[in-house]
Design a protein around this motif. Structure first.
Motif, PDB file in Angstrom:
ATOM      1  N   GLY A  92      65.160 -46.247  -3.131  1.00  0.00           N
ATOM      2  CA  GLY A  92      65.702 -47.567  -3.397  1.00  0.00           C
ATOM      3  C   GLY A  92      66.651 -47.469  -4.570  1.00  0.00           C
ATOM      4  N   LYS A  93      67.109 -48.608  -5.014  1.00  0.00           N
ATOM      5  CA  LYS A  93      68.029 -48.612  -6.156  1.00  0.00           C
ATOM      6  C   LYS A  93      67.325 -47.999  -7.366  1.00  0.00           C
ATOM      7  N   ASN A  94      67.967 -47.009  -7.973  1.00  0.00           N
ATOM      8  CA  ASN A  94      67.443 -46.313  -9.153  1.00  0.00           C
ATOM      9  C   ASN A  94      66.118 -45.607  -8.900  1.00  0.00           C
ATOM     10  N   GLN A  95      65.836 -45.240  -7.660  1.00  0.00           N
ATOM     11  CA  GLN A  95      64.582 -44.561  -7.343  1.00  0.00           C
ATOM     12  C   GLN A  95      64.845 -43.368  -6.437  1.00  0.00           C
ATOM     13  N   TYR A  96      64.511 -42.187  -6.937  1.00  0.00           N
ATOM     14  CA  TYR A  96      64.670 -40.949  -6.188  1.00  0.00           C
ATOM     15  C   TYR A  96      63.381 -40.154  -6.262  1.00  0.00           C
ATOM     16  N   GLU A  97      63.174 -39.355  -5.218  1.00  0.00           N
ATOM     17  CA  GLU A  97      62.001 -38.498  -5.154  1.00  0.00           C
ATOM     18  C   GLU A  97      62.446 -37.158  -4.587  1.00  0.00           C
ATOM     19  N   VAL A  98      61.823 -36.096  -5.071  1.00  0.00           N
ATOM     20  CA  VAL A  98      62.095 -34.770  -4.527  1.00  0.00           C
ATOM     21  C   VAL A  98      60.858 -34.348  -3.762  1.00  0.00           C
ATOM     22  N   GLY A  99      61.068 -33.917  -2.538  1.00  0.00           N
ATOM     23  CA  GLY A  99      59.957 -33.490  -1.704  1.00  0.00           C
ATOM     24  C   GLY A  99      60.420 -32.481  -0.690  1.00  0.00           C
ATOM     25  N   VAL A 100      59.558 -32.222   0.268  1.00  0.00           N
ATOM     26  CA  VAL A 100      59.840 -31.245   1.319  1.00  0.00           C
ATOM     27  C   VAL A 100      59.851 -31.974   2.652  1.00  0.00           C
ATOM     28  N   ILE A 101      60.926 -31.777   3.398  1.00  0.00           N
ATOM     29  CA  ILE A 101      61.070 -32.395   4.715  1.00  0.00           C
ATOM     30  C   ILE A 101      60.003 -31.804   5.651  1.00  0.00           C
ATOM     31  N   PRO A 102      59.354 -32.636   6.467  1.00  0.00           N
ATOM     32  CA  PRO A 102      58.309 -32.131   7.370  1.00  0.00           C
ATOM     33  C   PRO A 102      58.897 -31.449   8.602  1.00  0.00           C
ATOM     34  N   ARG A 103      59.476 -30.280   8.412  1.00  0.00           N
ATOM     35  CA  ARG A 103      60.031 -29.542   9.551  1.00  0.00           C
ATOM     36  C   ARG A 103      59.264 -28.239   9.726  1.00  0.00           C
ATOM     37  N   GLY A 104      59.373 -27.677  10.921  1.00  0.00           N
ATOM     38  CA  GLY A 104      58.703 -26.415  11.218  1.00  0.00           C
ATOM     39  C   GLY A 104      57.273 -26.620  11.671  1.00  0.00           C
ATOM     40  N   LYS A 105      56.662 -25.535  12.131  1.00  0.00           N
ATOM     41  CA  LYS A 105      55.263 -25.543  12.557  1.00  0.00           C
ATOM     42  C   LYS A 105      54.571 -24.390  11.872  1.00  0.00           C
TER      43      LYS A 105
END
Length: 164
Positions: A92-105
Motif C-alpha cells: 500500500g502507500k508507504n508500505q513495502y515488504e520483502v519476501g519470496v515468491i511462491p514458485r517452484g515445487k
C-alpha cells in the motif's frame, strides 16, 4: 468615566510546511536494497548478522553434483529459483515488504520460511538470508534523513496572518 481600550494584535508567521505523506520512493529503494542484500547473503553464504551459513552435508553436495547444480557447495541455491524469487511487494502507500515468491515445487516461500527459523522443527539447519544487516539499517536511516531534508528544502512557504 473610564473608556474601554481597544487594540488589535497582528501576528504574521512565515513558515514552511514539508510534505512527509509520500515516502514511496525512499521506502521502495530501501526494500530493493534488502533484496540485493538477501541475494548477496545466499551468494556469500552469510546471514544478515554476518555469521556464516552452516555448511551443506556431504550427501547434499554429492546430490547437487550428480544433478549438475551450478554451485554444489552453496546452500539455498540448487537451480536459482529461490534466489530469483526474492521480491519486493508493495502492500500500500508507504508500505513495502520483502519476501519470496511462491514458485517452484516445493514452493520457495515455504522453503525460505523453513530455512529462516522454522528449520529446527524440521531438523534442518537455520540459514537466515532475509533480513537487514546493521550496515543496511544505517544506510536506510541515512536515506530517510536525506529524504526528510530534501522535503524540508523543497517545502512551500506558507504565510499565516493571525489577528485578535
Amino acid at each position: 468615566k473610564i473608556m474601554p481600550s481597544a487594540f488589535t494584535i497582528n501576528v504574521e508567521i512565515d513558515t514552511i510546511i514539508p510534505d512527509f505523506m509520500d515516502a514511496d520512493i525512499p521506502l521502495k529503494q530501501i526494500a530493493q536494497k534488502v533484496v540485493i542484500d538477501s541475494q548477496r547473503n545466499i551468494r556469500q553464504q552469510t546471514q544478515p548478522d554476518g555469521r556464516d551459513f552452516e555448511r551443506l552435508s556431504r550427501k547434499t553436495i554429492e546430490d547437487k553434483i550428480r544433478e549438475s547444480a551450478p554451485y554444489p557447495h552453496r546452500a539455498l541455491y540448487r537451480k536459482g529459483i529461490m534466489y530469483r524469487a526474492i521480491h519486493v511487494y508493495k502492500l500500500g502507500k508507504n508500505q513495502y515488504e520483502v519476501g519470496v515468491i511462491p514458485r517452484g515445487k516445493p514452493p520457495r516461500d515455504t522453503l525460505a520460511a523453513i530455512h529462516s527459523g522454522i528449520g529446527s522443527s524440521f531438523n534442518l539447519p537455520v540459514r537466515r538470508f532475509l533480513g537487514i544487516s546493521q550496515q543496511t539499517r544505517d544506510w536506510a536511516n541515512a536515506r530517510m534523513l536525506r529524504w526528510i531534508n530534501e522535503n524540508i528544502r523543497k517545502a512551500a512557504h506558507k504565510f499565516i496572518n493571525l489577528k485578535y
